[in-house]
Design a protein around this motif. Structure first.
Motif, PDB file in Angstrom:
ATOM      1  N   ALA A   1       4.007 -11.161  -8.424  1.00  0.00           N
ATOM      2  CA  ALA A   1       2.616 -10.601  -8.236  1.00  0.00           C
ATOM      3  C   ALA A   1       2.766  -9.240  -7.410  1.00  0.00           C
ATOM      4  O   ALA A   1       2.005  -8.158  -7.879  1.00  0.00           O
ATOM      5  CB  ALA A   1       1.812 -11.595  -7.400  1.00  0.00           C
ATOM      6  N   THR A   2       3.509  -9.307  -6.451  1.00  0.00           N
ATOM      7  CA  THR A   2       3.804  -7.851  -5.502  1.00  0.00           C
ATOM      8  C   THR A   2       4.144  -6.768  -6.257  1.00  0.00           C
ATOM      9  O   THR A   2       3.830  -5.671  -6.414  1.00  0.00           O
ATOM     10  CB  THR A   2       4.726  -8.136  -4.372  1.00  0.00           C
ATOM     11  OG1 THR A   2       4.209  -9.113  -3.284  1.00  0.00           O
ATOM     12  CG2 THR A   2       4.833  -6.822  -3.564  1.00  0.00           C
ATOM     13  N   GLY A   3       5.265  -7.046  -7.192  1.00  0.00           N
ATOM     14  CA  GLY A   3       5.885  -6.002  -8.070  1.00  0.00           C
ATOM     15  C   GLY A   3       4.845  -5.572  -9.005  1.00  0.00           C
ATOM     16  O   GLY A   3       4.582  -4.496  -9.366  1.00  0.00           O
TER      17      GLY A   3
ATOM     18  N   ILE B   1       1.573   2.574  -8.054  1.00  0.00           N
ATOM     19  CA  ILE B   1       2.456   3.869  -8.351  1.00  0.00           C
ATOM     20  C   ILE B   1       1.990   4.625  -9.532  1.00  0.00           C
ATOM     21  O   ILE B   1       1.863   5.779  -9.525  1.00  0.00           O
ATOM     22  CB  ILE B   1       3.854   3.397  -8.294  1.00  0.00           C
ATOM     23  CG1 ILE B   1       4.543   3.271  -7.168  1.00  0.00           C
ATOM     24  CG2 ILE B   1       4.597   4.709  -9.113  1.00  0.00           C
ATOM     25  CD1 ILE B   1       5.928   2.484  -7.239  1.00  0.00           C
ATOM     26  N   SER B   2       1.277   3.960 -10.229  1.00  0.00           N
ATOM     27  CA  SER B   2       0.806   4.601 -11.777  1.00  0.00           C
ATOM     28  C   SER B   2      -0.237   4.859 -11.683  1.00  0.00           C
ATOM     29  O   SER B   2      -0.929   5.717 -12.577  1.00  0.00           O
ATOM     30  CB  SER B   2       1.011   3.422 -12.832  1.00  0.00           C
ATOM     31  OG  SER B   2       0.284   2.247 -12.687  1.00  0.00           O
ATOM     32  N   GLY B   3      -1.173   4.596 -10.582  1.00  0.00           N
ATOM     33  CA  GLY B   3      -2.428   5.102 -10.272  1.00  0.00           C
ATOM     34  C   GLY B   3      -3.657   4.353 -10.931  1.00  0.00           C
ATOM     35  O   GLY B   3      -4.836   4.728 -11.129  1.00  0.00           O
TER      36      GLY B   3
ATOM     37  N   ALA C   1       1.045  -1.291   0.050  1.00  0.00           N
ATOM     38  CA  ALA C   1       0.050   0.103   0.039  1.00  0.00           C
ATOM     39  C   ALA C   1       0.843   1.247  -0.012  1.00  0.00           C
ATOM     40  O   ALA C   1       2.221   1.320   0.320  1.00  0.00           O
ATOM     41  CB  ALA C   1      -0.932  -0.100   1.098  1.00  0.00           C
ATOM     42  N   ARG C   2       0.275   2.398  -0.509  1.00  0.00           N
ATOM     43  CA  ARG C   2       1.100   3.576  -0.254  1.00  0.00           C
ATOM     44  C   ARG C   2       0.994   3.993   1.523  1.00  0.00           C
ATOM     45  O   ARG C   2      -0.137   3.652   2.166  1.00  0.00           O
ATOM     46  CB  ARG C   2       0.130   4.620  -1.025  1.00  0.00           C
ATOM     47  CG  ARG C   2       0.356   4.728  -2.482  1.00  0.00           C
ATOM     48  CD  ARG C   2      -0.224   5.992  -2.960  1.00  0.00           C
ATOM     49  NE  ARG C   2       0.127   6.117  -4.367  1.00  0.00           N
ATOM     50  CZ  ARG C   2       1.260   6.550  -5.124  1.00  0.00           C
ATOM     51  NH1 ARG C   2       2.301   6.807  -4.228  1.00  0.00           N
ATOM     52  NH2 ARG C   2       1.297   6.321  -6.417  1.00  0.00           N
ATOM     53  N   ASP C   3       1.856   4.433   1.718  1.00  0.00           N
ATOM     54  CA  ASP C   3       2.110   5.060   3.134  1.00  0.00           C
ATOM     55  C   ASP C   3       0.967   6.394   3.383  1.00  0.00           C
ATOM     56  O   ASP C   3       0.941   7.142   2.289  1.00  0.00           O
ATOM     57  CB  ASP C   3       3.525   5.543   3.302  1.00  0.00           C
ATOM     58  CG  ASP C   3       3.739   5.811   4.897  1.00  0.00           C
ATOM     59  OD1 ASP C   3       3.927   5.092   5.564  1.00  0.00           O
ATOM     60  OD2 ASP C   3       3.612   7.007   5.349  1.00  0.00           O
TER      61      ASP C   3
END
Length: 67
Positions: free
Chosen positions: A44-46, A53-55, A20-22
């Motif tokens: 899968a995590t990548g 990150i790309s939205g 997740a995003r912080d």
């Protein structure tokens, strides 16, 4: 002669990784707590991290991986 090393596996209390995003640092995305499954879950995590990150919308439900 053998020497045994014990290495603690990093894991969250629930056993679920965090992807997740912080919430406080806007340009920090977390992908941690995979314990012994880190290497096998890396692809899968990548993919999920790239989507975050790309939205783009996540290709899988990631609600369980939030902080």
């Amino acid at each position: 002669m053998f020497q045994v090393y014990k290495v603690g596996q990093k894991c969250t209390p629930t056993g679920m990784p965090i992807i997740a995003r912080d919430k406080k640092i806007v340009n920090l995305t977390l992908a941690t707590g995979h314990a012994m499954m880190g290497l096998s879950l890396a692809p899968a995590t990548g993919k999920i991290v790239i989507e975050i990150i790309s939205g783009k919308p996540a290709s899988v439900a990631i609600d369980r991986f939030q902080i």
